[in-house]
Design a protein around this motif. Structure first.
Motif, PDB file in Angstrom:
ATOM      1  N   GLY A  18       0.815  -1.206   0.000  1.00 29.65           N
ATOM      2  CA  GLY A  18       0.000   0.000   0.000  1.00 29.65           C
ATOM      3  C   GLY A  18       0.850   1.257   0.000  1.00 29.65           C
ATOM      4  N   GLU A  19       1.952   1.231   0.746  1.00 29.67           N
ATOM      5  CA  GLU A  19       2.852   2.383   0.776  1.00 29.67           C
ATOM      6  C   GLU A  19       3.516   2.605  -0.584  1.00 29.67           C
ATOM      7  OE1 GLU A  19       5.473   1.315   3.902  1.00 29.67           O
ATOM      8  OE2 GLU A  19       4.107   1.932   5.509  1.00 29.67           O
ATOM      9  N   ALA A  20       3.788   1.523  -1.310  1.00 28.77           N
ATOM     10  CA  ALA A  20       4.459   1.641  -2.605  1.00 28.77           C
ATOM     11  C   ALA A  20       3.501   1.994  -3.730  1.00 28.77           C
ATOM     12  CB  ALA A  20       5.189   0.335  -2.930  1.00 28.77           C
ATOM     13  N   LEU A  21       2.324   1.358  -3.735  1.00 31.61           N
ATOM     14  CA  LEU A  21       1.384   1.521  -4.848  1.00 31.61           C
ATOM     15  C   LEU A  21       0.306   2.556  -4.575  1.00 31.61           C
ATOM     16  CD1 LEU A  21       0.760  -2.256  -5.699  1.00 31.61           C
ATOM     17  CD2 LEU A  21       2.488  -0.724  -6.657  1.00 31.61           C
ATOM     18  N   GLY A  22       0.086   2.857  -3.301  1.00 25.58           N
ATOM     19  CA  GLY A  22      -1.057   3.672  -2.887  1.00 25.58           C
ATOM     20  C   GLY A  22      -2.082   2.777  -2.226  1.00 25.58           C
TER      21      GLY A  22
END
Length: 431
Positions: free
Chosen positions: A337-341
């Motif tokens: 989630g932190e990387a892709l949103g």
């Protein structure tokens, strides 16, 4: 919410230089797609994998579980670290490709029953191999930025239980014992989306070969025969009631008859008919109930038809429920989630009815495992269709799914996202 794909991804120590690697990975993917191989026949694919791993600097072992390949590499950042297992499956399916792609498969092979069949990467395993080889290349190029050891598993025969065969071939004792097992599967969702869930993720799968016995004769005198074709038709139709009338609406099960083979000529009633049956379930109680009901129906319909001999029911390879460790799944969902949103990482409300054997590695090792699914379909096909719509109503009929002769993930940017998700998840343990 309209499906969208992130146009940029954060560059980390492990993804630095990935953009320059993508043209080679695209060429690799097209080559693998054009040269698919059936389960336990992945000789060419295994050779390509082993050669590239050696070029990258991995310690390579071939022939694990038949055609499996395992690479081992340790980081150079200093200090000890955990052992992370990353797995990709390599086998293709007996499907005739109808995608029309310039690199579409024209391959054929002899299947387990001795039949010459067309072969296609209809489930995206060529994507999995490409993405893991992209990840191994990045890990080898940036060894100074990570600790621990990575065990890269290129598994044969996922479709028929190759993970278990690798384990039986001494996998647990031959390679560093993993502290966590990670894997991913491409799915017909927009590129950029990731879906997973804690606990049961994918269903158990049981397959049966059923031979029904009749009494053959002339098509003009059916009264002198016991027709196994009619018997098979009755079995197929009655099996449809197992789920609709014996499984509660709050439970999940699927019964599929994927093959019927009987007879050679229109005016000859044959001696036998053969069915291939597949059953999916998500709990032990439902699995036991459905299997018992399927066998009851088969035997009852044979008796009702006056079969001269009881049916033969043979169990084919089966898979248990794929279960994601809840705590480890939370970690993977957070870092992805932190990387892709955060909006691009979806928690599934219930398990997929598809099946996998990846979970056997974590179970055998006694360590947590996590699998996630990532989108490989052009987001333009999902205009005005959001994740909630798909979860609630399923995919539109116009979008080919895994195992379809029309299934074809878009290489760009699916490969980039697939490599990134593997590296992002693994990096949490390899920092």
């Amino acid at each position: 919410m309209t499906a969208t794909t992130p146009t940029t991804l954060p560059v980390t120590a492990l993804t630095t230089g990935l953009a320059e690697r993508l043209p080679g990975l695209r060429a690799l993917y097209e080559d693998l797609h054009a040269h698919p191989e059936l389960s336990f026949q992945e000789v060419r694919t295994a050779g390509v994998v082993a050669g590239l791993l050696r070029e990258q600097g991995w310690e390579v072992t071939e022939g694990v579980g038949g055609t499996g390949v395992v690479g081992v590499l340790t980081g150079l950042a200093g200090g000890d670290g955990p052992v992370v297992l990353l797995r990709a499956d390599m086998d293709a399916l007996p499907v005739e490709e109808k995608t029309g792609l310039p690199y579409a498969s024209t391959a054929t092979a002899v299947d387990r029953d001795g039949n010459q069949v067309p072969v296609m990467h209809a489930c995206g395993h060529d994507v999995h191999v490409t993405c893991l080889l992209g990840a191994t290349a990045q890990l080898a190029a940036h060894r100074e930025h990570w600790n621990g050891t990575v065990v890269a598993v290129f598994q044969p025969a996922e479709e028929v239980g190759g993970a278990g065969v690798m384990i039986e071939d001494g996998f647990l004792d031959r390679f560093p014992r993993a502290d966590v097992c990670l894997a991913q599967h491409v799915m017909p969702a927009p590129v950029g989306f990731v879906a997973t869930r804690p606990g049961p993720l994918m269903s158990a799968s049981d397959s049966l070969r059923v031979r029904l016995y009749g009494r053959g004769g002339h098509g003009s005198a059916p009264e002198l025969t016991v027709d196994p074709v009619v018997m098979a038709a009755a079995v197929v139709m009655r099996l449809q009631t197992v789920v609709s009338r014996e499984v509660a609406g709050t439970q999940t099960a699927v019964v599929t008859v994927g093959s019927i083979q009987a007879g050679t000529k229109e005016n000859i009633i044959p001696e036998t008919a053969e069915l291939l049956v597949n059953i999916r379930s998500t709990t032990p109680a439902v699995r036991e109930k459905v299997l018992a009901a399927v066998e009851r129906v088969i035997r009852a319909e044979a008796a009702a038809s006056g079969a001269p001999k009881d049916p033969e029911i043979t169990c084919l390879p089966s898979f248990p429920v794929t279960v994601n460790d809840p705590e480890t799944t939370a970690v993977v969902s957070t870092v992805l989630g932190e990387a892709l949103g955060e909006a691009m990482v979806v928690t599934l409300p219930q398990p997929f009815t598809g099946s996998e054997d990846f979970g056997l590695f974590g179970t055998a090792l006694g360590v947590p495992s996590v699998m996630w699914h990532f989108g490989g379909t052009d987001p333009a096909l999902f205009q005005d269709i959001g994740p909630d719509d798909v979860l609630e109503n399923g995919l539109p009929a116009s979008i080919p799914t895994n195992h379809s002769p029309h299934y074809a993930p878009v290489p760009d940017p699916t490969i980039r996202f697939g490599v990134t998700t593997l590296l992002t998840a693994a990096e949490h343990w390899l920092r």
